[in-house]
Design a protein around this motif. Sequence first.
Motif, PDB file in Angstrom:
ATOM      1  N   LEU A  30      42.960  44.125  44.794  1.00 51.04           N
ATOM      2  CA  LEU A  30      42.859  42.433  44.737  1.00 51.04           C
ATOM      3  C   LEU A  30      41.242  42.323  44.716  1.00 51.04           C
ATOM      4  CD1 LEU A  30      45.490  41.477  47.384  1.00 51.04           C
ATOM      5  CD2 LEU A  30      45.556  41.372  45.083  1.00 51.04           C
ATOM      6  N   ILE A  32      39.147  44.269  43.199  1.00 50.85           N
ATOM      7  CA  ILE A  32      38.394  44.609  41.726  1.00 50.85           C
ATOM      8  C   ILE A  32      39.289  43.306  40.986  1.00 50.85           C
ATOM      9  CG2 ILE A  32      39.133  46.007  39.587  1.00 50.85           C
ATOM     10  CD1 ILE A  32      39.201  48.218  41.640  1.00 50.85           C
ATOM     11  N   MET A  33      40.316  42.938  41.123  1.00 47.15           N
ATOM     12  CA  MET A  33      40.948  41.768  40.434  1.00 47.15           C
ATOM     13  C   MET A  33      40.263  40.287  40.409  1.00 47.15           C
ATOM     14  SD  MET A  33      45.015  42.757  40.551  1.00 47.15           S
ATOM     15  CE  MET A  33      45.486  41.082  40.205  1.00 47.15           C
ATOM     16  N   PHE A  34      39.939  39.842  41.677  1.00 46.44           N
ATOM     17  CA  PHE A  34      39.690  38.558  41.857  1.00 46.44           C
ATOM     18  C   PHE A  34      38.150  38.666  41.938  1.00 46.44           C
ATOM     19  CE2 PHE A  34      44.112  38.357  42.826  1.00 46.44           C
ATOM     20  CZ  PHE A  34      44.578  37.294  42.410  1.00 46.44           C
ATOM     21  N   LYS A  38      37.962  38.642  37.825  1.00 44.41           N
ATOM     22  CA  LYS A  38      38.245  37.345  37.500  1.00 44.41           C
ATOM     23  C   LYS A  38      36.920  36.516  37.274  1.00 44.41           C
ATOM     24  CE  LYS A  38      40.432  33.250  37.350  1.00 44.41           C
ATOM     25  NZ  LYS A  38      40.736  33.103  35.840  1.00 44.41           N
TER      26      LYS A  38
END
Lengths: 69, 514
Positions: A30, A32-34, A38
């Motif tokens: 999460l 890395i993703m957000f 993102k």
Amino acid sequence: MLKKIFNFYKEGFLSMKTGKKLWIIIGIKLFIMFAILKIFFFNDFLSSKFDNDKDKGDYVIEQLTNINK
Amino acid sequence: MEHIDFSLVDWSRAQFALTALYHWIFVPLTLGLSFIIAIMETLYVKTGNPEWKRITKYWMSLFGINFAIGVATGIILEFEFGTNWSNYSWFVGDIFGAPLAIEGIMAFFMESTFIAIMFFGWNKVSKKFHLLSSWLVAIGSNLSALWILVANAWMQNPTGMQFNPETARNEMVDFWSILFSPVAINKFLHTITSGYVLASIFVIGISAWYIIRKREVILGKRSIVVAGTFGLIASLYLAFTGDGSAKAVAQYQPMKLAAMEGLYHGSENAPLVAIGILDDVEINVDEDHFIAELPIPGALSMLAFGDFDAFVPGIYDLVHGNEEQGIISYQEKIKIGKKSIDALKAYKVAKKEGNTNEAEKQLKIFKENYKYFGFGYYAGHDPHELIPPVKITFYAFHIMVSLGTYFILFFALMLFYTLKNKIQDKNFILKLAVWTIPLAFISQEAGWIVAEVGRQPWVIQDLMPTIAAVSKIATTNVIITFFLFLAVFTALLIAEFKIMLTQIKKGPEEISKN
């Protein structure tokens, strides 16, 4: 009631073994993703260019109708 | 769209394909395993036999690993919509937004409540309430998949919407026709049952591994009976829904069907190619491209239209048109599409100038020709560019169907020997079961390749091609994020594989001690 629910989750998380490893993986994923993808790579293209829906719509119409190469 | 950088389109497509294919490694196992666990727990509650509880808890631990690794991988696809495919995202408007929002809310409530009860609630809530939670996790995760599949089905067969030229968005006018379109129903049922088949093979394969090692033989046999029965029913239903999907494709996406079958020239009593090898030529539609083939006469007409004498159009007929069959050529559709695009442009100009009569006239022309709007982007292009990659679609389709047929026989065989109590003596079949696990994943990915590559170049069938959908962003950014995703997802996959293997090697005894 709220305390009961809180304790239910707390005890559940504390009694995890493999689950703890999985939560670390979920956390890293999460993050890395957000916090990276993102923010630095996946801006909303239209929102980054225009402030309101009208301008976004006008831009897309212009894109869709300008097909001369 | 003065300059479309095709490498940008290709890299954006590659990135979306990469993330979708990775995402789909985790999802079908969750969809199917949740039901298998719920069935096992039902047996525990019904019989009161603690062995069933042990079996349920064991498969739940593997379900938990898959769920944790896979959770939120789909959100990346939503990032890509906003960044790489902004024209598309805007154009689809609330048609895509509403189902995705429902999916997000359902997934959130399901995950934060019932999954928690499923994992933390043993001995804390009543047996029946725990069982109910397990069933709700299964039903909830499948319903969650419904919405995203409905959105995908709409892209394959856009219906129930109206384009608003003021906002440049498609607006939902008939929710039910979107939800219950034949494409959506078949897609949902076919996709979720494929997940049941995969999960059943996963359970059987791991159970077989235990039996080969003479460990957990009772757990293995009982799991094979549950997963074998569930898998056999699901695989038969999968074939049935596959037939429904093929009929929907024949009706709404005839080019995809022609590519799936490598059918270059249409005919009545069209043959189904059981096995075939295509040559390297992709674009020339005037010739037949099979180096070798094993055709079943009339079977394609029957499967596509329920009639051996029905005409199935080939790629040539669709590109060049077929007057006798009432098929409009792509060149004609391009003209219609271009007329619609030009009318939309003229409408916006007339509106700006306050010329109401002209605006109304142009709006009428736009609406009358909107059906082939997307074809207009190929004005001045070779219509052959509208043919999807035939070889990839053909082979992916045949791999999917061959494996699907094999899975039916596989489940029947596993059930037969397990119920006869002879499975422990059939080492070859047990090893076959272990090696069938990767085949199940291959068939899943092949299915999506057929669905998505077969409909190229369309993002939204006939309305929006990829070249019109893509955002004007730097290709380098897309390349960088492609490799970032490749690294992140591969690391996740390795993590899943390692944790899963460790858990399997430990077995239920060790896990329950932990």
